[in-house]
Design an enzyme around this catalytic site. Structure first.
Site, PDB file in Angstrom:
ATOM      1  N   THR A 183       6.725  -1.826   1.543  1.00 59.55           N
ATOM      2  CA  THR A 183       6.495  -1.711   0.103  1.00 59.55           C
ATOM      3  C   THR A 183       7.700  -1.104  -0.617  1.00 59.55           C
ATOM      4  OG1 THR A 183       4.417  -0.801   0.965  1.00 59.55           O
ATOM      5  CG2 THR A 183       4.497  -1.244  -1.368  1.00 59.55           C
ATOM      6  N   ARG A 215      11.397   2.199   6.163  1.00 58.47           N
ATOM      7  CA  ARG A 215      11.068   3.577   6.562  1.00 58.47           C
ATOM      8  C   ARG A 215      10.862   3.621   8.048  1.00 58.47           C
ATOM      9  NH1 ARG A 215       7.247   5.513   1.893  1.00 58.47           N
ATOM     10  NH2 ARG A 215       8.709   5.071   0.225  1.00 58.47           N
ATOM     11  N   SER A 229      10.429   8.925   0.440  1.00 54.36           N
ATOM     12  CA  SER A 229       9.511   9.336  -0.623  1.00 54.36           C
ATOM     13  C   SER A 229       8.742  10.608  -0.289  1.00 54.36           C
ATOM     14  CB  SER A 229       8.567   8.175  -0.928  1.00 54.36           C
ATOM     15  OG  SER A 229       7.811   8.456  -2.065  1.00 54.36           O
ATOM     16  N   HIS A 230       7.428  10.484  -0.191  1.00 59.10           N
ATOM     17  CA  HIS A 230       6.555  11.632   0.005  1.00 59.10           C
ATOM     18  C   HIS A 230       6.349  11.959   1.480  1.00 59.10           C
ATOM     19  CE1 HIS A 230       4.646   7.794  -0.019  1.00 59.10           C
ATOM     20  NE2 HIS A 230       3.738   8.268   0.809  1.00 59.10           N
ATOM     21  N   ASP A 271       7.199  14.405  -5.961  1.00 58.23           N
ATOM     22  CA  ASP A 271       7.320  14.183  -4.518  1.00 58.23           C
ATOM     23  C   ASP A 271       8.762  14.280  -4.026  1.00 58.23           C
ATOM     24  OD1 ASP A 271       8.241  11.810  -5.647  1.00 58.23           O
ATOM     25  OD2 ASP A 271       7.598  10.627  -3.926  1.00 58.23           O
ATOM     26  N   ASP A 323      11.273  12.276  -3.496  1.00 61.12           N
ATOM     27  CA  ASP A 323      12.366  11.632  -4.228  1.00 61.12           C
ATOM     28  C   ASP A 323      12.155  11.617  -5.736  1.00 61.12           C
ATOM     29  OD1 ASP A 323      10.261   9.842  -3.865  1.00 61.12           O
ATOM     30  OD2 ASP A 323      11.574   8.105  -4.083  1.00 61.12           O
ATOM     31  N   ASP A 349       9.737  10.401  -7.767  1.00 60.28           N
ATOM     32  CA  ASP A 349       9.148   9.333  -8.569  1.00 60.28           C
ATOM     33  C   ASP A 349       7.642   9.479  -8.773  1.00 60.28           C
ATOM     34  OD1 ASP A 349       8.549   8.698  -5.972  1.00 60.28           O
ATOM     35  OD2 ASP A 349       9.307   6.639  -6.043  1.00 60.28           O
ATOM     36  N   ARG A 350       6.997  10.342  -7.983  1.00 57.72           N
ATOM     37  CA  ARG A 350       5.551  10.514  -8.156  1.00 57.72           C
ATOM     38  C   ARG A 350       5.249  11.741  -9.006  1.00 57.72           C
ATOM     39  NH1 ARG A 350       2.262   8.998  -2.694  1.00 57.72           N
ATOM     40  NH2 ARG A 350       3.183   6.925  -2.427  1.00 57.72           N
ATOM     41  N   THR A 399       0.181  -3.727  -5.008  1.00 60.07           N
ATOM     42  CA  THR A 399       0.706  -2.389  -4.761  1.00 60.07           C
ATOM     43  C   THR A 399       2.221  -2.436  -4.558  1.00 60.07           C
ATOM     44  OG1 THR A 399      -1.357  -1.670  -3.786  1.00 60.07           O
ATOM     45  CG2 THR A 399       0.615  -0.480  -3.114  1.00 60.07           C
ATOM     46  N   GLU A 432       0.362   3.411 -10.911  1.00 60.80           N
ATOM     47  CA  GLU A 432      -0.360   3.171  -9.664  1.00 60.80           C
ATOM     48  C   GLU A 432      -1.247   4.372  -9.377  1.00 60.80           C
ATOM     49  OE1 GLU A 432       1.681   0.730  -6.466  1.00 60.80           O
ATOM     50  OE2 GLU A 432       3.200   2.190  -6.989  1.00 60.80           O
ATOM     51  N   GLU A 433      -2.326   4.114  -8.649  1.00 62.12           N
ATOM     52  CA  GLU A 433      -3.259   5.184  -8.296  1.00 62.12           C
ATOM     53  C   GLU A 433      -2.602   6.231  -7.409  1.00 62.12           C
ATOM     54  OE1 GLU A 433      -3.993   5.385  -4.924  1.00 62.12           O
ATOM     55  OE2 GLU A 433      -2.807   3.568  -4.604  1.00 62.12           O
ATOM     56  N   SER A 434      -1.503   5.858  -6.758  1.00 62.43           N
ATOM     57  CA  SER A 434      -0.841   6.748  -5.814  1.00 62.43           C
ATOM     58  C   SER A 434       0.127   7.699  -6.510  1.00 62.43           C
ATOM     59  CB  SER A 434      -0.097   5.916  -4.784  1.00 62.43           C
ATOM     60  OG  SER A 434       0.763   5.002  -5.440  1.00 62.43           O
ATOM     61  N   LYS A 473       9.058   4.271 -10.825  1.00 59.75           N
ATOM     62  CA  LYS A 473       8.150   5.261 -11.387  1.00 59.75           C
ATOM     63  C   LYS A 473       8.928   6.558 -11.523  1.00 59.75           C
ATOM     64  CE  LYS A 473       6.168   5.678  -6.792  1.00 59.75           C
ATOM     65  NZ  LYS A 473       5.660   4.570  -5.991  1.00 59.75           N
ATOM     66  N   ARG A 516      -6.367   2.164   3.829  1.00 58.27           N
ATOM     67  CA  ARG A 516      -6.676   2.777   2.540  1.00 58.27           C
ATOM     68  C   ARG A 516      -7.939   2.134   1.981  1.00 58.27           C
ATOM     69  NH1 ARG A 516      -2.308   5.811   2.118  1.00 58.27           N
ATOM     70  NH2 ARG A 516      -0.191   4.960   2.074  1.00 58.27           N
TER      71      ARG A 516
HETATM   72  C1  G1P Z   1       2.180   3.675  -1.079  1.00 56.04           C
HETATM   73  C2  G1P Z   1       1.328   3.630  -2.315  1.00 56.04           C
HETATM   74  C3  G1P Z   1       1.904   2.644  -3.304  1.00 56.04           C
HETATM   75  C4  G1P Z   1       3.352   3.028  -3.610  1.00 56.04           C
HETATM   76  C5  G1P Z   1       4.132   3.162  -2.313  1.00 56.04           C
HETATM   77  C6  G1P Z   1       5.524   3.694  -2.571  1.00 56.04           C
HETATM   78  O1  G1P Z   1       2.230   2.418  -0.467  1.00 56.04           O
HETATM   79  O2  G1P Z   1      -0.007   3.274  -2.005  1.00 56.04           O
HETATM   80  O3  G1P Z   1       1.130   2.645  -4.472  1.00 56.04           O
HETATM   81  O4  G1P Z   1       3.946   2.075  -4.418  1.00 56.04           O
HETATM   82  O5  G1P Z   1       3.479   4.065  -1.429  1.00 56.04           O
HETATM   83  O6  G1P Z   1       5.508   4.968  -3.142  1.00 56.04           O
HETATM   84  P1  G1P Z   1       1.309   1.999   0.755  1.00 56.04           P
HETATM   85  O7  G1P Z   1       1.520   3.028   1.844  1.00 56.04           O
HETATM   86  O8  G1P Z   1      -0.101   2.053   0.251  1.00 56.04           O
HETATM   87  O9  G1P Z   1       1.752   0.619   1.121  1.00 56.04           O
HETATM   88 ZN    ZN Z   2       8.470   8.772  -3.986  1.00 60.56          ZN
END
Ligand code: G1P
Ligand code: ZN
Length: 543
Positions: free
Chosen positions: A18, A22, A113-114, A277, A279, A281-282, A344, A363-365, A376, A496
């Site tokens: 996505t 990683r 990211s997170h 988070d 990086d 963006d969240r 997503t 996004e919900e995340s 974001k 999820r």
């Molecule tokens: C997750 C989040 C998604 C976000 C992505 C990157 O991806 O659910 O909304 O865009 O991290 O931050 P997922 O692990 O669900 O594929």
């Molecule tokens: Zn991030």
């Protein structure tokens, strides 16, 4: 001149998900792995000869070493210039902005990211295109294809790279420009928001707490909130970026930002709490005794963004990822605004933003953003909230109560089952997928299924189609459950389960979400056999 061409071979499993590639940090550190992947990116985007690239990351373990390698490979591939954040640091939204502002040909962002950082944790690398946004699928497919037949990478092994010294120097024939990672971004924010009104809010005794979670937003938040907006020193906590994020998960949600949540729900809570988070963006938004779910946050921002100068002319439209609640749709409908539902991942918003079809996305995340960059943006969301609080004079909980009274409340929660055995997760998804067409009309745990499908997206701008984006089951009365496998996990599979229920009755707007969603949660388990197939009696993370 010492450019070398090193023979290499395809390495399995370099498929970007996505948000880029990683992997465990140690995998990225294996000899040749990073080199190989960077060369595949450069080949996949048609080479970097004469190009200008932005490079920076979230400061996690291996960030600086990896940047040096990237610069050396860029030089050997003929790049003209790399613009790098001082110390190798750039938040993801700041990198996106820098690509756009400087008219660069693209950028490499180093982050997972997170996800936690450290030698035994996660690392990541993502290519963003000239619009500043994550590469679209066509490009990541090219990059992946290249990883499958790569035979050599090119690297420059002379000279020295100094990431700390602001200014321009040479690495071989390539220019390396080290820039202040915060300045351009802070200027962008000052142009979008009413800094005077927010400063006045702080002067009047308004108290905020921003948790940078030992990650990249520390220096950005200190500069913007404390220095420019005059929030008292100490407003930003955990503000010094650390290679291992202090050992924590830099993920701004009630689970991983629990100390902030405790403070916001404790005695003498500040008026406003927020976190970002790894990086940057969240975002997480929380008022005194009032957590705002990301889906609700998007809806409130869609409703009130016009109170900030950068959005004073209103929004052209709003987009949300499919699993995000429909709260924003209700605002869009009331305001006669265009509304889009995308798969997503932020990359799906890029075309809509570029085409001017939407102004706000979410996004919900915990991701919210706008057309100011193509990622974001955590601090942006925090500043937009502060601007709205300053303009309305209301508290977070008042704003939420008003919002639900007007639009109804989309109760929402996501249940994550992490590191599930890949095989079991696939069986669960496949078996449900096969039964989808038989579900409508069926009663499950007292709820009647109205529709069930697998989400696919037809991009209205470029006509591309993304299939297999999550299994959706809708219930009578506005309930929904979505099942999806994560594309960002690094261990086994992450299932999820996204749960939603619409409530419009005024006296039922202030329940605990898990209680309000109990029937949907029960139906989800009955439909997919979650506990039976995963062997888990409850989710690992509830947000
Ligand atoms: C997750 C989040 C998604 C976000 C992505 C990157 O991806 O659910 O909304 O865009 O991290 O931050 P997922 O692990 O669900 O594929
Ligand atoms: Zn991030």
């Amino acid at each position: 001149m010492s450019r070398k061409t090193v023979k290499t071979q395809p390495i399995a499993g370099q498929k970007p998900g996505t948000s880029g590639l990683r992997k465990k940090t140690r995998i990225f550190m294996e000899p040749g792995y990073l080199e190989n992947y960077v060369q595949a990116i450069f080949d996949g985007i048609g080479g970097v000869e004469g190009k200008v690239l932005v490079v920076g990351g979230d400061g996690r373990y291996f960030n600086d070493t990896a940047i040096e390698t990237i610069l050396r490979i860029a030089e050997a591939n003929g790049a003209a210039r790399c613009i790098v954040g001082q110390g190798g640091l750039l938040s993801t939204p700041a990198a996106s902005h820098l690509i756009r502002k400087r008219g660069a040909d693209g950028g490499l962002i180093l982050s997972a990211s997170h996800n936690p950082g450290g030698p035994d944790e996660d690392f990541g690398l993502k290519y963003n295109g000239p619009n500043g946004g994550p590469a679209p699928e066509g490009v990541t497919d090219e990059i992946f294809a290249r990883t499958q037949d790569i035979a050599a990478y090119h690297i420059f092994d002379g000279g020295a790279v100094a990431l700390e010294q602001i200014g321009t120097s040479q690495l071989g024939e390539m220019e390396v420009e080290i820039v202040d990672p915060v300045a351009d971004y802070a200027e962008l924010m000052a142009g979008l928001f009413d800094f005077e009104a927010i400063s006045a809010l702080f002067k009047g005794g308004f108290r905020a707490c921003f948790d940078a979670m030992h990650a990249i937003t520390g220096p950005y938040a200190r500069d913007i909130l404390e220095t420019r907006l005059g929030a008292p020193a100490g407003t930003v906590i955990n503000g010094v970026p650390k290679p291992d994020f202090g050992g924590g998960h830099p993920d701004p949600n009630p689970v991983w930002a629990k100390p902030l949540m405790d403070r916001m729900y404790g005695e003498d809570a500040p008026d406003f709490g927020a976190a970002s988070d790894g990086d940057g963006d969240r975002n997480m938004i929380v008022g005194a005794n009032c957590y705002v779910s990301p889906s609700d946050s998007l809806a409130v921002l869609a409703d009130l963004a016009h109170l900030a100068p950068g959005y004073a002319n209103g929004l052209t439209g709003v987009a949300r990822s499919m699993p995000t609640s429909a709260a924003a749709d209700r605002v869009a409908e009331a305001k006669g605004m265009a509304c889009f539902e995308t798969p997503t991942g932020w990359k799906f918003f890029g075309n809509l933003l570029d085409a001017g079809r939407v102004t706000l996305c979410g996004e919900e995340s915990a991701g919210t953003g706008s057309n100011h960059v193509r990622e974001k943006d955590g601090l942006w969301a925090v500043l937009l909230w502060l601007n709205i609080l300053a303009a309305t004079g209301k508290s977070v909980s008042q704003l939420m109560a008003d919002h639900w009274a007007r639009y109804g409340r989309n109760y929402y929660s996501r249940h994550d089952y992490e590191a599930v055995e890949t095989e079991s997760a696939n069986v669960l998804m496949n078996s449900l997928r096969e039964r989808l067409s038989t579900l409508p009309g069926m009663e499950v745990a007292g709820l009647t299924v109205t529709e069930a499908d697998e989400f696919s997206y037809h991009d209205p701008v470029d006509g591309s189609v993304a299939k297999g984006q999550g299994l959706r089951i809708f219930f009578e009365g506005g309930g929904r459950v979505v099942f999806r496998l994560s594309g960002t996990g690094t261990e086994g599979a992450t299932l999820r389960v996204y749960l939603e229920r619409l409530e419009t009755s005024p006296n039922a707007l202030h329940q605990d979400p898990q209680e309000a969603l109990a029937p949907i949660i029960e139906a989800a388990d009955a439909l997919a056999g979650i506990s039976q197939r995963t062997g888990r009696s409850k989710p690992d993370v509830i947000t």
